[in-house]
Design a protein around this motif. Sequence first.
Motif: not given
Length: 189
Positions: A156, A159-168
């Motif tokens: 989790d 995946v959360g860090e990857a989602a934040n990086n992708a959003a940035k």
Amino acid sequence: MTQFLEQYRAGLEKVLYEPGCINNLLAKAEERTGVKRLYIALGLVGVISIYLTFGYGAQLLCNSIGFVYPAYASVKAIESDKKDDDTKWLTYWVVFAFLSTIEFFSDILLSWFPLYWLAKCILLVWCFAPVSWNGSAVIYHRIIRPRYLKYNTKLDKVVGEAANNAAKLLSQGLDITHNLVKNANSKEE
């Protein structure tokens, strides 16, 4: 042994006479040829098995068998009011993704084995078989679920860090694109 085979034959015949699309096709074939649907089904399984062993395009046939019916059954499950069938097919797709990931890394070696596509097809059919001990349930509960429960907090977080990086990255890409379009429009004027 004979009793086991007789039980298996009786169970198979029961399935072959259940209402549905397969029953309709088998009934037409049985009517036209005069051959019992059990023998037609076994012959079809034999031809598919030989093709998966020696035929050109065995990979396509195997993957189609593992995809087409489960996709159809999944749509039916989504449209039904029961939750159990949704869970069954969601479990199948999790296992299918797991097996596809493993296959991606080992395909170069495994595809050289003569019975690989037949074995994979049997595995996929076992995974969507309408029995309580089907492959999806076994693989999920014995392999995937224990590892998920052990590592889910770490997963989790990743995946959360990857989602934040992708959003940035997406935001930065949109800003750059917006600035490029803005600069191109100002140069045209």
